[in-house]
Every structure is written in C-alpha cells, then in structure tokens.
Design an enzyme around this catalytic site. Structure first.
Site, PDB file in Angstrom:
ATOM      1  N   ASP A  33       0.854  -1.197   0.034  1.00 25.72           N
ATOM      2  CA  ASP A  33       0.124   0.032   0.019  1.00 25.72           C
ATOM      3  C   ASP A  33       0.955   1.188   0.071  1.00 25.72           C
ATOM      4  O   ASP A  33       1.931   1.290   0.772  1.00 25.72           O
ATOM      5  CB  ASP A  33      -0.885  -0.022   1.170  1.00 25.72           C
ATOM      6  CG  ASP A  33      -1.982   1.083   0.940  1.00 25.72           C
ATOM      7  OD1 ASP A  33      -3.275   0.446   0.975  1.00 25.72           O
ATOM      8  OD2 ASP A  33      -1.832   2.191   1.175  1.00 25.72           O
ATOM      9  N   ILE A  34       0.400   2.232  -0.707  1.00 25.73           N
ATOM     10  CA  ILE A  34       1.291   3.471  -0.899  1.00 25.73           C
ATOM     11  C   ILE A  34       1.313   4.325   0.384  1.00 25.73           C
ATOM     12  O   ILE A  34       2.087   5.159   0.651  1.00 25.73           O
ATOM     13  CB  ILE A  34       0.785   4.367  -2.255  1.00 25.73           C
ATOM     14  CG1 ILE A  34       1.756   5.140  -2.654  1.00 25.73           C
ATOM     15  CG2 ILE A  34      -0.312   5.022  -1.505  1.00 25.73           C
ATOM     16  CD1 ILE A  34       1.642   5.882  -3.930  1.00 25.73           C
ATOM     17  N   ASN A  91     -12.962  -3.242   2.194  1.00 26.30           N
ATOM     18  CA  ASN A  91     -13.800  -2.113   2.433  1.00 26.30           C
ATOM     19  C   ASN A  91     -14.629  -2.175   1.234  1.00 26.30           C
ATOM     20  O   ASN A  91     -14.245  -2.147   0.310  1.00 26.30           O
ATOM     21  CB  ASN A  91     -13.104  -0.841   2.435  1.00 26.30           C
ATOM     22  CG  ASN A  91     -12.253  -0.663   3.740  1.00 26.30           C
ATOM     23  OD1 ASN A  91     -12.619  -1.037   4.701  1.00 26.30           O
ATOM     24  ND2 ASN A  91     -11.220  -0.083   3.549  1.00 26.30           N
ATOM     25  N   GLY A  97     -16.039   2.494   3.386  1.00 25.14           N
ATOM     26  CA  GLY A  97     -14.868   3.353   3.209  1.00 25.14           C
ATOM     27  C   GLY A  97     -14.144   3.086   2.265  1.00 25.14           C
ATOM     28  O   GLY A  97     -12.765   3.401   1.996  1.00 25.14           O
ATOM     29  N   GLN A  98     -14.659   2.495   1.156  1.00 25.49           N
ATOM     30  CA  GLN A  98     -13.838   1.993  -0.190  1.00 25.49           C
ATOM     31  C   GLN A  98     -13.500   3.254  -0.864  1.00 25.49           C
ATOM     32  O   GLN A  98     -14.291   3.906  -1.351  1.00 25.49           O
ATOM     33  CB  GLN A  98     -14.805   1.005  -0.706  1.00 25.49           C
ATOM     34  CG  GLN A  98     -13.961   0.507  -2.271  1.00 25.49           C
ATOM     35  CD  GLN A  98     -14.680  -0.514  -2.934  1.00 25.49           C
ATOM     36  OE1 GLN A  98     -15.888  -0.732  -2.663  1.00 25.49           O
ATOM     37  NE2 GLN A  98     -13.994  -1.067  -3.648  1.00 25.49           N
ATOM     38  N   HIS A 104     -10.501  -5.166  -3.832  1.00 26.60           N
ATOM     39  CA  HIS A 104      -8.868  -5.292  -2.959  1.00 26.60           C
ATOM     40  C   HIS A 104      -9.051  -5.843  -1.540  1.00 26.60           C
ATOM     41  O   HIS A 104      -9.983  -5.446  -0.839  1.00 26.60           O
ATOM     42  CB  HIS A 104      -7.792  -4.132  -2.927  1.00 26.60           C
ATOM     43  CG  HIS A 104      -8.597  -3.023  -2.524  1.00 26.60           C
ATOM     44  ND1 HIS A 104      -9.687  -2.548  -3.164  1.00 26.60           N
ATOM     45  CD2 HIS A 104      -8.605  -2.279  -1.310  1.00 26.60           C
ATOM     46  CE1 HIS A 104      -9.951  -1.198  -2.605  1.00 26.60           C
ATOM     47  NE2 HIS A 104      -9.271  -1.205  -1.651  1.00 26.60           N
ATOM     48  N   HIS A 106      -6.904  -6.040   2.036  1.00 23.92           N
ATOM     49  CA  HIS A 106      -5.978  -5.383   2.739  1.00 23.92           C
ATOM     50  C   HIS A 106      -5.327  -6.768   3.823  1.00 23.92           C
ATOM     51  O   HIS A 106      -5.789  -7.442   4.252  1.00 23.92           O
ATOM     52  CB  HIS A 106      -6.407  -4.278   3.621  1.00 23.92           C
ATOM     53  CG  HIS A 106      -6.931  -3.078   3.050  1.00 23.92           C
ATOM     54  ND1 HIS A 106      -6.095  -1.898   2.862  1.00 23.92           N
ATOM     55  CD2 HIS A 106      -7.996  -3.029   2.425  1.00 23.92           C
ATOM     56  CE1 HIS A 106      -6.907  -1.024   2.085  1.00 23.92           C
ATOM     57  NE2 HIS A 106      -8.073  -1.551   1.813  1.00 23.92           N
TER      58      HIS A 106
HETATM   59  P1  5GP Z   1      -9.964   1.427   0.075  1.00 29.59           P
HETATM   60  O1  5GP Z   1     -10.121   2.522   1.256  1.00 29.59           O
HETATM   61  O2  5GP Z   1     -10.413   1.603  -1.172  1.00 29.59           O
HETATM   62  O3  5GP Z   1     -10.248   0.039   0.928  1.00 29.59           O
HETATM   63  O4  5GP Z   1      -8.149   1.376  -0.028  1.00 29.59           O
HETATM   64  C1  5GP Z   1      -7.447   1.875  -0.919  1.00 29.59           C
HETATM   65  C2  5GP Z   1      -6.091   1.677  -0.628  1.00 29.59           C
HETATM   66  O5  5GP Z   1      -5.263   1.865  -1.656  1.00 29.59           O
HETATM   67  C3  5GP Z   1      -5.645   2.846   0.404  1.00 29.59           C
HETATM   68  O6  5GP Z   1      -5.047   2.111   1.505  1.00 29.59           O
HETATM   69  C4  5GP Z   1      -4.485   3.625  -0.368  1.00 29.59           C
HETATM   70  O7  5GP Z   1      -3.453   4.093   0.474  1.00 29.59           O
HETATM   71  C5  5GP Z   1      -4.196   2.681  -1.471  1.00 29.59           C
HETATM   72  N1  5GP Z   1      -3.630   3.367  -2.669  1.00 29.59           N
HETATM   73  C6  5GP Z   1      -4.476   4.389  -3.241  1.00 29.59           C
HETATM   74  N2  5GP Z   1      -3.705   4.776  -4.440  1.00 29.59           N
HETATM   75  C7  5GP Z   1      -2.543   3.859  -4.315  1.00 29.59           C
HETATM   76  C8  5GP Z   1      -1.394   3.633  -5.565  1.00 29.59           C
HETATM   77  O8  5GP Z   1      -1.291   4.335  -6.605  1.00 29.59           O
HETATM   78  N3  5GP Z   1      -0.575   2.526  -5.191  1.00 29.59           N
HETATM   79  C9  5GP Z   1      -0.789   1.987  -4.256  1.00 29.59           C
HETATM   80  N4  5GP Z   1       0.371   1.043  -3.963  1.00 29.59           N
HETATM   81  N5  5GP Z   1      -1.619   1.981  -3.402  1.00 29.59           N
HETATM   82  C10 5GP Z   1      -2.666   3.018  -3.355  1.00 29.59           C
END
Ligand code: 5GP
Length: 120
Positions: A33-34, A91, A97-98, A104, A106
């Site tokens: 994750d970034i 999420n 909170g997606q 994906h 986590h």
């Molecule tokens: P969500 O909130 O949709 O469950 O999680 C999305 C996740 O993707 C977040 O934890 C966010 O930090 C990660 N993320 C968003 N953009 C990027 C990216 O460009 N590269 C990577 N490696 N992770 C990302």
C-alpha cells in the site's frame, strides 16, 4: 456499480503506474500500500474487472474465485504473517470506506491490530 477501467488499480494492472510488487500469478497481483497503516500493509487484487466482493462473488468464474483466495493465503504466508497473525480486510462502498473501486483485500501485520474496527 459499473466498473471504472480508469481506477488506480486497473492502471497498476495494465502497468501504466508502478507498484511495489510482492506477488503475482495468473489470478492476482499483490503490492505494498502506498500509505501503509501498519508495518506490513499489502493489497491483493484480482486480475479482472470487479468492483468488490459483491460482483466478484456473484459473477467471477470459479477458477478466478479460487485462484484469488489462494493467492491471498499465499501472500500472507510469503510475508511471514502466519505467526503471530494478521488482519485481513475489505472495504466495500461508501459506508465501508472504499476509495478504490477495484476489489482489494488489505493484509495488515507486524503489530497488534487491536479489537475490530474504530468507532468513529
Ligand atoms: P480502500 O479505502 O479503497 O479500501 O483502500 C485503498 C487503498 O489503496 C488505500 O489504503 C490507499 O493507500 C491505497 N492506494 C491508493 N492509491 C494507490 C496507489 O497508487 N498505489 C498503491 N500501492 N496504493 C494505493
């Protein structure tokens, strides 16, 4: 929800933006994750256009469903998370909170995760 092929994980799958890859097979890609929320924070995504577990569970071919979840376990083992354990989270939608509309999982590890979810 209609799949948006311009979401950031679709771009990662197409190689249009880079990622720190930890695992890849025919069904899944895993990368760091970034913006990590734990010492280990890895995302596992299927190599197919699904928004969440909702359309994935209803529409994906059985080989992909199996392959994807096998990959999640493989990545967890590869990261050394089997012991002392880890958290796996997905999420879904607005209340979930997606942020990225590509399924994906986590994987969080490397510290104690506490009980369940935050109350705020
Ligand atoms: P969500 O909130 O949709 O469950 O999680 C999305 C996740 O993707 C977040 O934890 C966010 O930090 C990660 N993320 C968003 N953009 C990027 C990216 O460009 N590269 C990577 N490696 N992770 C990302």
């Amino acid at each position: 929800m209609t799949y948006d092929p311009n979401n950031v994980f679709a771009k990662i799958l197409r190689g249009e933006i880079p990622c720190k890859k930890v695992y890849e097979d025919d069904f899944a890609l895993a990368f760091h994750d970034i913006n990590p929320q734990a010492p280990i924070h890895v995302l596992v995504i299927p190599k197919a256009a699904y928004v969440s577990i909702l359309d994935f569970s209803a529409e994906a071919a059985p080989e992909l469903v199996t392959g994807f979840f096998r990959a999640v376990g493989t990545v967890a083992r590869q990261l050394g998370l089997e012991e002392p354990g880890f958290r796996m989270m997905a999420n879904i939608g607005s209340d979930g909170g997606q942020e990225v509309p590509h399924l994906h999982i986590h994987l969080f590890g490397g510290r104690k995760m506490g009980r369940m979810i935050s109350k705020d």
